[in-house]
Write an enzyme that holds these catalytic residues in place. Structure first.
Site, mmCIF file in Angstrom:
data_model
loop_
_atom_site.group_PDB
_atom_site.id
_atom_site.type_symbol
_atom_site.label_atom_id
_atom_site.label_comp_id
_atom_site.label_asym_id
_atom_site.label_seq_id
_atom_site.Cartn_x
_atom_site.Cartn_y
_atom_site.Cartn_z
ATOM 1 N N LYS A 1 0.818 -1.219 0.000
ATOM 2 C CA LYS A 1 0.000 0.000 0.000
ATOM 3 C C LYS A 1 0.847 1.262 0.000
ATOM 4 O O LYS A 1 2.023 1.249 0.356
ATOM 5 C CB LYS A 1 -0.992 -0.028 1.169
ATOM 6 N N ARG B 1 -3.670 -10.001 4.840
ATOM 7 C CA ARG B 1 -4.121 -10.059 3.439
ATOM 8 C C ARG B 1 -2.974 -9.529 2.584
ATOM 9 O O ARG B 1 -2.630 -8.355 2.670
ATOM 10 C CB ARG B 1 -5.382 -9.196 3.296
HETATM 11 N N1 HH2 Z 1 -7.506 -3.650 0.766
HETATM 12 C C1 HH2 Z 1 -7.801 -3.684 -0.556
HETATM 13 C C2 HH2 Z 1 -8.895 -4.433 -1.009
HETATM 14 N N2 HH2 Z 1 -9.650 -5.163 -0.159
HETATM 15 N N3 HH2 Z 1 -10.104 -5.919 2.041
HETATM 16 C C3 HH2 Z 1 -9.809 -5.920 3.352
HETATM 17 N N4 HH2 Z 1 -10.546 -6.643 4.214
HETATM 18 N N5 HH2 Z 1 -8.778 -5.182 3.862
HETATM 19 C C4 HH2 Z 1 -7.982 -4.421 3.056
HETATM 20 O O1 HH2 Z 1 -7.063 -3.740 3.575
HETATM 21 C C5 HH2 Z 1 -8.265 -4.386 1.642
HETATM 22 C C6 HH2 Z 1 -9.355 -5.169 1.167
HETATM 23 C C7 HH2 Z 1 -6.952 -2.942 -1.524
HETATM 24 O O2 HH2 Z 1 -5.937 -3.765 -2.045
HETATM 25 P P1 HH2 Z 1 -5.937 -4.501 -3.462
HETATM 26 O O3 HH2 Z 1 -7.027 -5.512 -3.555
HETATM 27 O O4 HH2 Z 1 -4.584 -5.024 -3.741
HETATM 28 O O5 HH2 Z 1 -6.167 -3.336 -4.515
HETATM 29 P P2 HH2 Z 1 -7.438 -2.848 -5.305
HETATM 30 O O6 HH2 Z 1 -8.502 -2.492 -4.318
HETATM 31 O O7 HH2 Z 1 -6.919 -1.680 -6.077
HETATM 32 O O8 HH2 Z 1 -7.870 -3.994 -6.190
#
Ligand code: HH2
Length: 280
Positions: free
Chosen positions: A224, A259
């Site tokens: 992040k 995660r």
């Molecule tokens: N962060 C993201 C997405 N989903 N769910 C939970 N429970 N906690 C988190 O911190 C969280 C989440 C963001 O990360 P990522 O899926 O890699 O990116 P994007 O939302 O751009 O697909």
């Protein structure tokens, strides 16, 4: 004791944390957008994460990065369902659906998902709470202020730790009243969701204060931008090792699920920290 009970599962997380591996079936996720948009590639990636030791696969079809374009329900379903079905037909590994939409959550559970991961904490879609309560799924309740479109506009808290903690307490109470027992829920402070760098760092440092009613804490900081801000580097590859450091810190300070995009090194970090915690 830290148990997470849902469906036919009773996961004892007291001494052993879980790795949630991220599968983004999206064109625009912040760190790997477009890499796994194709069903075949997403399934291959999911199976590779299992081989690396993922305990849960978190499959999502809509990016939640700040300012991301919302995705139509039909498109989100088209992205995630074939992946969930294919993964479920090949493994018993737990699958969570990362969605803000009740209809997507429902369809994902029917396709074989075990857990709903909703970054709005079941507030975004008015039907989500009903879908969650009527199912026997595990539920990740994450804290976020606003929506992915608005959350980073001007995040403000008088005391971020106290406010997130009381939000967890209120949420658990309300969910229980609506028929969703706390034992099915894990809580997530929502790093980067409506928070400044200072808020994120404070929440991480004060993680033990966020522990409510013995509910396991999930932490999602993988790659992040808080890392980029600390290190003054926008390069994605500069975020991998700091992610592992944060996973280790989070586990030491009480988190039970991390995660992450990079399963193997984060899993090794958890096992190492757990060896230390048990020796103490
Ligand atoms: N962060 C993201 C997405 N989903 N769910 C939970 N429970 N906690 C988190 O911190 C969280 C989440 C963001 O990360 P990522 O899926 O890699 O990116 P994007 O939302 O751009 O697909």
């Amino acid at each position: 004791m830290q148990h997470w009970r849902f469906g036919s599962h009773d996961l004892d997380l007291t001494d052993r944390g879980l790795i949630m591996g991220i599968v983004n079936v999206t064109p625009d996720s912040f760190s790997d957008g477009g890499r796994y948009l194709d069903t075949g590639r997403a399934v291959e990636h999911a199976l590779a994460l299992i081989a690396e030791g993922a305990d849960i696969l978190d499959i999502g079809g809509e990016s939640t990065r700040p300012g991301a374009e919302p995705v139509e329900e039909a498109e989100e379903l088209r992205r995630v369902l074939p992946v969930i079905r294919a993964v479920r037909s090949q493994t018993q590994t737990l699958i969570s659906i990362d969605t803000m939409k009740a209809a997507v959550a429902r369809a994902a559970l029917d396709a074989g998902a075990d857990i709903i991961n909703d970054v709005t904490g079941l507030r975004g879609d008015a039907a989500m709470l009903r879908v969650a309560a009527a199912s026997s799924a595990g539920i990740v309740v994450m804290h976020m202020t606003g929506t992915p479109q608005t959350m980073q506009a001007n995040p403000h808290y008088d005391d971020v730790v106290t406010e997130v903690r009381s939000w967890f307490e209120n949420r658990l109470q309300l969910l229980e009243k609506e028929g969703l027992p706390p034992e099915r829920v894990v809580l997530d402070p929502g790093f980067g969701f409506g928070k400044t760098l200072e808020h994120n760092l404070t929440l991480m440092r004060e993680l033990p204060q966020l522990s409510v009613s013995d509910r396991p804490l999930l932490v999602g900081v993988s790659r992040k931008s808080m890392i980029a801000k600390v290190l003054h580097s926008e390069a994605m590859e500069d975020r991998f090792w700091p992610t592992i450091a944060l996973s280790a810190y989070a586990r030491e300070h009480g988190a039970r699920i991390v995660r992450v995009h990079d399963v193997k090194p984060n899993r090794e970090a958890l096992r190492m920290i757990e060896a230390l915690l048990q020796a103490a």
